[in-house]
Scaffold this active site. Sequence first.
Site, PDB file in Angstrom:
ATOM      1  N   GLN A 246     -18.699  -7.858  -8.794  1.00  0.00           N
ATOM      2  CA  GLN A 246     -19.352  -6.585  -8.472  1.00  0.00           C
ATOM      3  C   GLN A 246     -19.540  -6.478  -6.958  1.00  0.00           C
ATOM      4  O   GLN A 246     -20.022  -5.469  -6.460  1.00  0.00           O
ATOM      5  CB  GLN A 246     -20.724  -6.518  -9.157  1.00  0.00           C
ATOM      6  CG  GLN A 246     -20.641  -6.586 -10.679  1.00  0.00           C
ATOM      7  CD  GLN A 246     -22.008  -6.832 -11.297  1.00  0.00           C
ATOM      8  OE1 GLN A 246     -22.782  -5.920 -11.497  1.00  0.00           O
ATOM      9  NE2 GLN A 246     -22.308  -8.089 -11.585  1.00  0.00           N
TER      10      GLN A 246
ATOM     11  N   HIS B 179     -16.660  -2.769  -8.162  1.00  0.00           N
ATOM     12  CA  HIS B 179     -17.381  -1.765  -7.379  1.00  0.00           C
ATOM     13  C   HIS B 179     -16.714  -1.448  -6.039  1.00  0.00           C
ATOM     14  O   HIS B 179     -17.346  -0.909  -5.137  1.00  0.00           O
ATOM     15  CB  HIS B 179     -18.841  -2.217  -7.176  1.00  0.00           C
ATOM     16  CG  HIS B 179     -19.615  -2.254  -8.457  1.00  0.00           C
ATOM     17  ND1 HIS B 179     -20.793  -2.948  -8.632  1.00  0.00           N
ATOM     18  CD2 HIS B 179     -19.363  -1.645  -9.657  1.00  0.00           C
ATOM     19  CE1 HIS B 179     -21.225  -2.775  -9.882  1.00  0.00           C
ATOM     20  NE2 HIS B 179     -20.376  -2.006 -10.516  1.00  0.00           N
TER      21      HIS B 179
ATOM     22  N   THR C  38     -25.759 -12.573 -10.878  1.00  0.00           N
ATOM     23  CA  THR C  38     -25.934 -11.141 -11.158  1.00  0.00           C
ATOM     24  C   THR C  38     -27.173 -10.924 -12.016  1.00  0.00           C
ATOM     25  O   THR C  38     -27.441 -11.707 -12.930  1.00  0.00           O
ATOM     26  CB  THR C  38     -24.705 -10.508 -11.851  1.00  0.00           C
ATOM     27  OG1 THR C  38     -25.002  -9.129 -12.146  1.00  0.00           O
ATOM     28  CG2 THR C  38     -24.289 -11.223 -13.127  1.00  0.00           C
TER      29      THR C  38
ATOM     30  N   ASN D  84     -28.070 -18.804 -12.359  1.00  0.00           N
ATOM     31  CA  ASN D  84     -28.960 -17.847 -11.684  1.00  0.00           C
ATOM     32  C   ASN D  84     -30.349 -18.486 -11.670  1.00  0.00           C
ATOM     33  O   ASN D  84     -30.831 -18.931 -12.711  1.00  0.00           O
ATOM     34  CB  ASN D  84     -28.983 -16.528 -12.491  1.00  0.00           C
ATOM     35  CG  ASN D  84     -29.639 -15.388 -11.739  1.00  0.00           C
ATOM     36  OD1 ASN D  84     -30.626 -15.580 -11.028  1.00  0.00           O
ATOM     37  ND2 ASN D  84     -29.103 -14.193 -11.906  1.00  0.00           N
ATOM     38  N   PRO D  85     -31.003 -18.525 -10.520  1.00  0.00           N
ATOM     39  CA  PRO D  85     -32.354 -19.113 -10.488  1.00  0.00           C
ATOM     40  C   PRO D  85     -33.329 -18.356 -11.389  1.00  0.00           C
ATOM     41  O   PRO D  85     -34.343 -18.899 -11.794  1.00  0.00           O
ATOM     42  CB  PRO D  85     -32.782 -18.985  -9.023  1.00  0.00           C
ATOM     43  CG  PRO D  85     -31.532 -18.752  -8.256  1.00  0.00           C
ATOM     44  CD  PRO D  85     -30.549 -18.111  -9.185  1.00  0.00           C
ATOM     45  N   GLU D  86     -32.981 -17.079 -11.691  1.00  0.00           N
ATOM     46  CA  GLU D  86     -33.892 -16.272 -12.507  1.00  0.00           C
ATOM     47  C   GLU D  86     -33.275 -15.881 -13.837  1.00  0.00           C
ATOM     48  O   GLU D  86     -32.060 -15.747 -13.950  1.00  0.00           O
ATOM     49  CB  GLU D  86     -34.281 -15.005 -11.737  1.00  0.00           C
ATOM     50  CG  GLU D  86     -35.233 -15.311 -10.607  1.00  0.00           C
ATOM     51  CD  GLU D  86     -35.536 -14.103  -9.747  1.00  0.00           C
ATOM     52  OE1 GLU D  86     -35.405 -12.977 -10.238  1.00  0.00           O
ATOM     53  OE2 GLU D  86     -35.895 -14.330  -8.576  1.00  0.00           O
TER      54      GLU D  86
HETATM   55  P1  OAD Z   1     -28.703  -7.904  -7.932  1.00  0.00           P
HETATM   56  O1  OAD Z   1     -29.309  -7.848  -6.583  1.00  0.00           O
HETATM   57  O2  OAD Z   1     -29.143  -6.907  -8.934  1.00  0.00           O
HETATM   58  O3  OAD Z   1     -28.962  -9.340  -8.559  1.00  0.00           O
HETATM   59  C1  OAD Z   1     -28.704 -10.511  -7.834  1.00  0.00           C
HETATM   60  C2  OAD Z   1     -28.974 -11.686  -8.749  1.00  0.00           C
HETATM   61  O4  OAD Z   1     -28.600 -12.855  -8.062  1.00  0.00           O
HETATM   62  C3  OAD Z   1     -30.421 -11.859  -9.186  1.00  0.00           C
HETATM   63  O5  OAD Z   1     -30.480 -12.021 -10.594  1.00  0.00           O
HETATM   64  C4  OAD Z   1     -30.867 -13.135  -8.471  1.00  0.00           C
HETATM   65  O6  OAD Z   1     -31.780 -13.902  -9.229  1.00  0.00           O
HETATM   66  C5  OAD Z   1     -29.542 -13.856  -8.331  1.00  0.00           C
HETATM   67  N1  OAD Z   1     -29.441 -14.811  -7.212  1.00  0.00           N
HETATM   68  C6  OAD Z   1     -29.997 -14.733  -5.979  1.00  0.00           C
HETATM   69  N2  OAD Z   1     -29.620 -15.780  -5.225  1.00  0.00           N
HETATM   70  C7  OAD Z   1     -28.790 -16.534  -5.985  1.00  0.00           C
HETATM   71  C8  OAD Z   1     -28.060 -17.735  -5.776  1.00  0.00           C
HETATM   72  N3  OAD Z   1     -28.083 -18.377  -4.606  1.00  0.00           N
HETATM   73  N4  OAD Z   1     -27.312 -18.224  -6.802  1.00  0.00           N
HETATM   74  C9  OAD Z   1     -27.271 -17.586  -7.986  1.00  0.00           C
HETATM   75  N5  OAD Z   1     -27.924 -16.432  -8.243  1.00  0.00           N
HETATM   76  C10 OAD Z   1     -28.679 -15.915  -7.259  1.00  0.00           C
HETATM   77  O7  OAD Z   1     -27.117  -7.862  -7.717  1.00  0.00           O
HETATM   78  P2  OAD Z   1     -25.962  -7.471  -8.757  1.00  0.00           P
HETATM   79  O8  OAD Z   1     -26.252  -7.979 -10.108  1.00  0.00           O
HETATM   80  O9  OAD Z   1     -24.688  -7.830  -8.119  1.00  0.00           O
HETATM   81  O10 OAD Z   1     -23.636  -1.853  -6.989  1.00  0.00           O
HETATM   82  O11 OAD Z   1     -26.099  -5.889  -8.767  1.00  0.00           O
HETATM   83  C11 OAD Z   1     -25.134  -5.128  -9.418  1.00  0.00           C
HETATM   84  C12 OAD Z   1     -24.792  -3.892  -8.625  1.00  0.00           C
HETATM   85  O12 OAD Z   1     -25.989  -3.176  -8.295  1.00  0.00           O
HETATM   86  C13 OAD Z   1     -24.150  -4.164  -7.285  1.00  0.00           C
HETATM   87  O13 OAD Z   1     -22.766  -4.356  -7.379  1.00  0.00           O
HETATM   88  C14 OAD Z   1     -24.462  -2.918  -6.522  1.00  0.00           C
HETATM   89  C15 OAD Z   1     -25.900  -2.731  -6.933  1.00  0.00           C
HETATM   90  O14 OAD Z   1     -26.381  -1.440  -6.837  1.00  0.00           O
HETATM   91  C16 OAD Z   1     -22.884  -1.167  -6.120  1.00  0.00           C
HETATM   92  O15 OAD Z   1     -22.840  -1.402  -4.938  1.00  0.00           O
HETATM   93  C17 OAD Z   1     -22.109  -0.070  -6.750  1.00  0.00           C
END
Ligand code: OAD
Length: 226
Positions: free
Chosen positions: A83, A101, A171, A196-198
């Site tokens: 994404q 995306h 994600t 994912n930490p969460e």
């Molecule tokens: P999010 O910001 O929604 O989620 C990021 C996730 O990464 C969270 O669940 C965190 O807990 C996790 N996280 C953070 N640091 C991490 C690490 N070091 N290792 C593993 N996990 C970690 O991002 P996305 O799920 O990518 O859309 O969001 C989906 C879409 O929403 C994006 O592509 C974007 C956004 O609006 C567009 O740009 C169209």
Amino acid sequence: MALAGAGLSAESGIETYRGGGGMWQKYRFQDLASPAGFQKNPQLVWEWYCQRRDQAAGKTPNPGHLALVTLEKKYPAFWLLTQNVDGLSQRAGQTRIIEFHGSIWRVKCDSCGFMAEDHTVPTNRDNQCRECVGGRIRPDVVWFGEPLDSEALNQAGQLVNACDLLLVVGTSAQVFPAANFIPLAARAGANIIEINPEETQMSPLATVTIRQAVGVALPQIIEGLS
Ligand code: OAD
């Protein structure tokens, strides 16, 4: 296969979208990532993406990106569904990748359909289209309310239906249709490993959950494979 989100690039120093300090905590996605926001203030939106491009250009792939490249090299059937729009996986060497995306490194005109790869940094702040009169250049990313590329979705659907293991990395699994590939993989009988930490709403579908940073956990998993 792997399905990646912004958490994959977090350890490279790129902000995620949700959660503490995430981009959508500070800014309204309606203003910066929607067709209506661009229509209302194209210069503001373009400037925001210029800053994101210039910031991403100064970051480097982290051990999580590199681990996914190792999996691609080791397994001919491996594909990454991402994404992320930052291009860091490609810079790490990933080639079998579907960008759900889009990419901040491609631009298109909102009027004449002109589209091109564009890696210039610092990004040109002037976003008048040079191919037509009155068109505005925007990033080739999917904004809220816009459809995902149907070919990408079809290809991903076929791959996920045939996949036996899906790594879900970094994600929040809140944005659809990308997140739908997790239940699809589960229904197809794949094992799912969430890194994912969460916890996420898709965690109950995971065969294994690893509550660690992807750049820590994934290299360890790969070390265990060889
Ligand atoms: P999010 O910001 O929604 O989620 C990021 C996730 O990464 C969270 O669940 C965190 O807990 C996790 N996280 C953070 N640091 C991490 C690490 N070091 N290792 C593993 N996990 C970690 O991002 P996305 O799920 O990518 O859309 O969001 C989906 C879409 O929403 C994006 O592509 C974007 C956004 O609006 C567009 O740009 C169209």
